[in-house]
Scaffold this active site. Structure first.
Site, PDB file in Angstrom:
ATOM      1  N   THR A 152      21.317  44.015  22.989  1.00 29.63           N
ATOM      2  CA  THR A 152      20.919  43.005  21.993  1.00 29.63           C
ATOM      3  C   THR A 152      22.076  42.839  20.999  1.00 29.63           C
ATOM      4  O   THR A 152      23.012  42.113  21.277  1.00 29.63           O
ATOM      5  CB  THR A 152      19.598  43.395  21.293  1.00 29.63           C
ATOM      6  OG1 THR A 152      19.675  44.745  20.810  1.00 29.63           O
ATOM      7  CG2 THR A 152      18.429  43.267  22.251  1.00 29.63           C
ATOM      8  N   LYS A 178      20.880  51.199  25.533  1.00 28.14           N
ATOM      9  CA  LYS A 178      21.199  50.183  24.525  1.00 28.14           C
ATOM     10  C   LYS A 178      20.630  50.634  23.195  1.00 28.14           C
ATOM     11  O   LYS A 178      19.655  51.382  23.115  1.00 28.14           O
ATOM     12  CB  LYS A 178      20.644  48.817  24.912  1.00 28.14           C
ATOM     13  CG  LYS A 178      19.143  48.694  24.996  1.00 28.14           C
ATOM     14  CD  LYS A 178      18.390  48.479  23.688  1.00 28.14           C
ATOM     15  CE  LYS A 178      18.918  47.298  22.922  1.00 28.14           C
ATOM     16  NZ  LYS A 178      18.126  47.144  21.627  1.00 28.14           N
ATOM     17  N   THR A 189      15.164  52.024  18.061  1.00 24.95           N
ATOM     18  CA  THR A 189      15.214  50.795  18.854  1.00 24.95           C
ATOM     19  C   THR A 189      16.259  51.004  19.894  1.00 24.95           C
ATOM     20  O   THR A 189      17.387  50.630  19.736  1.00 24.95           O
ATOM     21  CB  THR A 189      15.631  49.579  18.052  1.00 24.95           C
ATOM     22  OG1 THR A 189      14.554  49.226  17.274  1.00 24.95           O
ATOM     23  CG2 THR A 189      15.848  48.373  18.933  1.00 24.95           C
ATOM     24  N   GLU A 275      24.874  49.003  13.857  1.00 23.17           N
ATOM     25  CA  GLU A 275      25.157  47.667  13.321  1.00 23.17           C
ATOM     26  C   GLU A 275      26.035  47.758  12.069  1.00 23.17           C
ATOM     27  O   GLU A 275      25.627  48.302  11.047  1.00 23.17           O
ATOM     28  CB  GLU A 275      23.847  46.954  13.024  1.00 23.17           C
ATOM     29  CG  GLU A 275      23.115  46.576  14.295  1.00 23.17           C
ATOM     30  CD  GLU A 275      21.713  46.062  14.071  1.00 23.17           C
ATOM     31  OE1 GLU A 275      21.193  45.404  14.988  1.00 23.17           O
ATOM     32  OE2 GLU A 275      21.138  46.320  13.006  1.00 23.17           O
ATOM     33  N   ASN A 401      21.616  41.962  10.039  1.00 23.94           N
ATOM     34  CA  ASN A 401      20.169  41.968  10.019  1.00 23.94           C
ATOM     35  C   ASN A 401      19.583  40.834   9.186  1.00 23.94           C
ATOM     36  O   ASN A 401      18.461  40.393   9.439  1.00 23.94           O
ATOM     37  CB  ASN A 401      19.661  43.330   9.520  1.00 23.94           C
ATOM     38  CG  ASN A 401      19.765  44.378  10.610  1.00 23.94           C
ATOM     39  OD1 ASN A 401      18.954  44.429  11.520  1.00 23.94           O
ATOM     40  ND2 ASN A 401      20.812  45.185  10.543  1.00 23.94           N
ATOM     41  N   SER A 406      18.586  34.161  13.557  1.00 30.07           N
ATOM     42  CA  SER A 406      19.358  32.923  13.633  1.00 30.07           C
ATOM     43  C   SER A 406      20.599  33.089  14.509  1.00 30.07           C
ATOM     44  O   SER A 406      21.234  32.105  14.842  1.00 30.07           O
ATOM     45  CB  SER A 406      19.768  32.476  12.237  1.00 30.07           C
ATOM     46  OG  SER A 406      20.509  33.477  11.562  1.00 30.07           O
TER      47      SER A 406
END
Length: 406
Positions: A152, A178, A189, A275, A401, A406
């Site tokens: 992702t 992942k 996650t 991230e 995040n 979007s």
């Protein structure tokens, strides 16, 4: 133990594929792992009360004592908090996969990852499953494409393969995973898939997985959030031909060691790809009273926003580490604590047996400029050593995040 470059397909008898089907705008978004021979199956799942439909399906398959032939995975949509429709869609994914591979739906595991609360585009999904099933191969290229299709916000594919001689038989363990955000101890996650050709009973496979997960995926954190879709799935098809592992002993320990190394690699890769992360942080709690006490201390350090931002800013603000330990819920004697930071350029002691140490800010800065940093915390209260992994917190985490949908 040797490294093998075939990823999830290192083990005999497995095939895989991954491609773009249209769930995402451009990137690969659907993968299948398949074994013609029936597989023993073990799993570990999210501890979040809110569980995605695929997690509930996979837990049902696990409890039914079925053998398994395939896993179908989509990215770009989590199929979580989608009500009865989500459960029906999960079953449809299993049915379509089963039909494509001439197996039973109860022999198919389903995993999804991506945005929560949005129904799956089932016309795209069903067509995509058929497309991927037609592309199954046992090549390195197929392994990598499958690893890419489950990502992702990840910035790179995470895969590893190992081989080892166990009782004179060559055993392979291949893994892919992942994860990047919503990563926290007690699963995160993240999805991880392990394919092995070892011959092992289901109870022993589950026992090995549970221990290895506790020492790997349950010891990482990126941002303190625990997802709805976390799954670690191990398939063992027995094609190595070794005598069946049905009890603890040397063969079991060797296999468990292989499994741990694979899961540890995927877990640390997830943290490195956190991230917006710029630094991998490894906390080693030394001489703690117990494993659980050490885990709580390490987790408190790694989840502290102030600690994480200090490392991002390359500031040796060690007081934040002690403060984070202090609210971990673990009583300890701060007069026995020693704190050391280390990277590839050297190490520096900041706090020793309860007293601040005068140190070179320049040397500390140089150590903290590196991408991988170790934090050693000597507790002086027991014999347990606990290691956990996390990352810093950067401006990009908020950006990624804040714009996720979007």
């Amino acid at each position: 133990m040797k490294l093998n470059n075939n990823g999830i397909l290192a083990a005999k008898g497995f095939q895989a594929a991954g491609t773009h089907t249209g769930i995402k705008k451009q990137k690969k978004d659907m993968a299948i792992i398949y074994s013609e021979a029936p597989c023993t199956y073990a799993g570990a799942f999210t501890q979040n009360v809110v569980k995605a439909a695929p997690v509930i399906w996979d837990q049902k398959v696990l409890s039914a004592e079925n053998t398994v032939h395939a896993v179908v995975i989509n990215s770009g949509n989590a199929n979580a908090v989608t009500g009865a429709t989500g459960h029906n869609d999960t079953q449809t994914m299993a049915e379509v996969t089963a039909s494509s591979l001439n197996i039973q739906k109860e022999e198919v595991l389903v995993c999804s990852t991506g945005v929560i609360g949005v129904p799956l585009p089932m016309d795209i999904v069903t067509q995509g499953i058929c497309k991927v099933a037609e592309q199954l191969e046992d090549t390195k290229k197929a392994a990598t494409e499958a690893a890419e299709a489950i990502l992702t916000t990840d910035t790179f594919a995470k895969e590893i393969a190992l081989e080892e001689q166990i009782e004179g038989y060559t055993i392979h363990v291949g893994a892919m995973g992942k994860g990047s955000g919503m990563i926290h101890p007690n699963m995160a996650t993240m999805l991880a898939f392990i394919a092995t050709d070892v011959n092992i009973t289901k109870p022993m496979l589950q026992k090995a997985l549970s221990k290895c997960v506790n020492l790997s995926f349950n010891m990482i954190t990126v941002d303190g959030d625990t997802s709805t879709n976390d799954s670690v799935i191990v398939l063992a098809n027995g094609q190595a031909g070794n005598p069946i592992i049905d009890q603890e002993g040397e063969a079991f320990e060797q296999f468990q060691s292989m499994l741990f190394e694979a899961l540890k690699y995927i877990a640390i890769s997830i943290v490195k790809d956190g991230e917006g992360a710029t630094k991998l942080l490894e906390v080693e709690i030394q001489n703690a009273k117990s494993f659980e006490a050490g885990k709580l201390l390490a987790k408190s350090i790694l989840t502290s926003s102030l600690v994480k931002t200090a490392f991002f800013g390359e500031d040796a603000n060690w007081g934040r580490i002690l403060a984070a330990m202090g609210y971990a819920g673990v009583p300890f004697d701060q007069e026995k604590v020693t704190l050391i930071l280390e990277s590839c350029v050297g190490s520096i002691t900041l706090f020793k047996e309860g007293m601040p140490i005068k140190f070179s800010e320049h040397k500390a800065k140089r150590i903290l400029e590196e991408n991988e940093i170790k934090i050693f915390v000597e507790m002086g209260e027991g014999v347990e050593k606990v290691t956990a992994w996390g990352c810093d917190l950067s401006y990009d985490y908020v950006k990624i995040n804040g714009e996720y949908r979007s």
